[in-house]
Design a protein around this motif. Structure first.
Motif: not given
Length: 445
Positions: A58-68, A85-94, A111-117
Motif C-alpha cells: 500500500f502506498t501509505k502506512w499508518k502508525a499503530s500502537a504496539g506492545y512487547g 514477544y510483540t503484539g498490536g496492529k498494522l494499518a495502511g491505505n492507498n 487494510f488493517e492487520t491484527k498482529l496476534k503475536y
C-alpha cells in the motif's frame, strides 16, 4: 508453516548452540558473581514499513500502537540471548498518489492487520558503551538479530468500502520472520534500565497486508520505549553493565601488584638467607669452626680444636725415658714368635681378631720399654689376583702397625711392607700350605 520456514528456524537455533556450549565450558568464568537474567516490558509504535526495505503493498502506512515483553540471559559482558514477544496492529491505505500524481490502481483501499503475536529468539550485542574507561557503564548501544514466528489475521477494504477478512473467518496466518534491531539503553538504578529500541521484522511471506503486489515480501517495524528489570541478588552487579576492557585492565594491574609483592617477599627472603649464610660461614678466630657453632670464639691461632671450637685436651702424662737396648734376648724373640703364632685376621680383610690383642700388647710394651725397631712384612697365598693380594698384604701389615701405635709404640720405629704372594714359605697347592703363607712376619732389631 512452510518447509523452508522450518529450515530457517533450525538454522537460527544452530547458530545459538555453539554460543551456549562455550558459555558452559567457561568463556566467562566469573558469571556467578553477576546478575545475568532480566525481564523487560515496552510499548511503542508498529508500522508496515522498515527503514531498510521500504513499505509494503500500500502506498501509505499508518502508525499503530504496539506492545512487547522479553526475557534475557546475559551470556557475556557484550552478548546476551533474548526471547521477545510483540503484539498490536498494522494499518495502511492507498491514499498517497504516485509520483506522477495519478491515483494508484491497487484494487484495494486499505487494510488493517491484527498482529496476534510475534515470538523470536535473538542475540543482543553491546557494540558501544559510554564512559568505557570505567569498570561500570551507564549507557549502551546495542544491535540484535535472530529468528522467530509471527501470527496475524489481515482485514481488507475494497474501493466500495466493503471490509472483509483476508482469510475466511479471520483465520490466523503463521510465518517465519527475521528481526533485526538496534537500541540505546540507560542505567537508571542497579535494578532498572531504560530501553529505547527500533526493530525491523522481515516476514517470509507477502500476505501481511492482505494483498499480494510485486515480488517483495512484507516487512514491518516496531519503535519502542520500555523498562528492563534485572533479576537476582541486589548485592551483585548486572553483567551487561560491566566493561570487559576495564575489568581486564584492573585485573592486570592487580596481578602486577601481586607479582611485585611476591618479588619483594622473595628478595627479602634472599637477603635474610644471605645474612644467615654469612653468619654460618664467618670464622673470626680462624679455627675452622664458624662463629655460629663456636663455643670458644677466642681460640689462639694454630691451636687444634674439636667440633665446638674449643681446644682439644692435651696429653699431660709424663714421658717415660727409654734407654736403647742393643741386645735382643731369647725371651724377646720368643714373645715376638708368640705374637706371630696368635695373629689372626678376619677372612679376606685386614681387621685383626680380638684374640690377637693380648700378644700384640706384649710386643708393644717391649717396643716402648726397650726402644726396639720392628719390621712388619705382610704375605698372602696365591688365591685371587696378584694386585689384590699385594694390597691385602700391605693393609694387614699396616693394621698391625696401627694397633701397636695405639698401644704406645713409636710409629717411626715400625715399618710395614706388603709382599703379596711373592714370598711363599710353603706350597699353595694345599690348604695347609696356603694357611702358612697367609702371615705377617715380625723382624725385631
Amino acid at each position: 508453516m512452510k518447509k523452508y520456514s522450518i529450515f530457517h528456524v533450525a538454522l537460527v537455533l544452530t547458530l545459538f548452540i555453539p554460543l551456549l556450549s562455550k558459555a558452559q565450558t567457561g568463556i566467562f568464568t566469573d558469571g556467578p558473581g553477576y546478575r545475568r537474567w532480566s525481564i523487560g516490558v515496552n510499548g511503542g509504535v508498529l508500522a508496515p514499513v522498515a527503514a531498510t526495505g521500504g513499505s509494503n503493498d500500500f502506498t501509505k502506512w499508518k502508525a499503530s500502537a504496539g506492545y512487547g515483553a522479553y526475557i534475557k540471559w546475559q551470556l557475556l559482558h557484550a552478548l546476551g540471548i533474548r526471547a521477545d514477544y510483540t503484539g498490536g496492529k498494522l494499518a495502511g491505505n492507498n491514499d498517497r498518489k504516485l509520483g506522477d500524481g495519478s491515483v494508484p490502481n491497487r484494487g484495494l483501499n486499505s487494510f488493517e492487520t491484527k498482529l496476534k503475536y510475534a515470538a523470536s529468539l535473538s542475540a543482543v550485542v553491546n557494540v558501544a558503551t559510554i564512559n568505557w574507561l570505567y569498570r561500570h557503564n551507564y549507557v549502551q548501544i546495542y544491535l540484535s538479530a535472530g529468528g522467530g514466528l509471527t501470527g496475524y489475521s489481515p482485514r481488507i477494504t475494497d474501493k466500495s468500502g466493503t471490509t472483509t477478512d483476508y482469510k475466511a473467518g479471520g483465520k490466523n496466518i503463521q510465518e517465519f520472520f527475521i528481526p533485526v534491531g538496534a537500541g540505546l539503553k540507560f542505567k537508571i538504578s542497579p535494578v532498572i534500565n531504560l530501553d529505547l529500541g527500533y526493530t525491523m521484522y522481515y516476514v517470509d511471506g507477502d500476505n501481511l497486508d492482505g494483498y499480494n503486489y510485486g515480488p517483495n515480501k512484507d516487512k514491518y517495524s516496531y519503535g519502542y520505549a520500555g523498562l528492563e528489570f534485572s533479576l537476582g541478588s541486589s548485592n551483585k552487579s548486572q553483567l551487561a553493565w560491566q566493561n570487559p576492557a576495564k575489568v581486564m585492565y584492573d585485573d592486570m594491574v592487580e596481578q602486577k601488584a601481586k607479582v611485585m609483592q611476591e618479588l619483594e617477599t622473595v628478595n627479602a627472603n634472599n637477603t635474610r638467607l644471605s645474612a644467615d649464610v654469612d653468619k654460618l660461614l664467618k670464622d673470626a678466630d680462624g679455627d675452622g669452626v664458624s662463629d655460629y657453632f663456636d663455643k670458644c670464639p677466642n681460640t689462639a691461632p694454630g691451636m687444634k680444636v674439636d667440633g665446638s671450637g674449643c681446644d682439644l685436651p692435651r696429653d699431660t702424662t709424663p714421658r717415660q725415658l727409654i734407654t736403647k737396648v742393643t741386645n735382643i734376648t731369647e725371651a724377646d724373640r720368643r714373645l715376638v714368635r708368640e705374637a706371630i703364632q696368635n695373629l689372626e685376621f678376619e677372612f679376606g680383610k685386614a681387621s685383626i681378631k680380638p684374640t690377637s690383642f693380648p700378644s700384640l700388647d706384649r710386643v708393644a710394651k717391649l717396643l716402648v720399654t726397650k726402644g726396639f725397631s720392628l719390621k712388619l712384612g705382610g704375605h698372602t697365598d696365591n688365591i685371587g689376583s696378584a694386585e689384590k693380594n699385594m694390597i691385602l698384604s700391605k693393609d694387614r701389615a699396616e693394621s698391625v702397625k696401627q694397633y701397636l701405635v695405639t698401644q704406645g709404640a713409636n710409629p717411626s720405629r715400625i715399618e710395614a711392607v706388603g709382599y703379596g704372594a711373592n714370598q711363599p714359605i710353603a706350597s699353595n697347592k694345599t690348604a695347609a700350605g696356603r694357611q702358612k703363607n697367609r702371615r705377617v712376619e715380625f723382624t725385631l732389631y
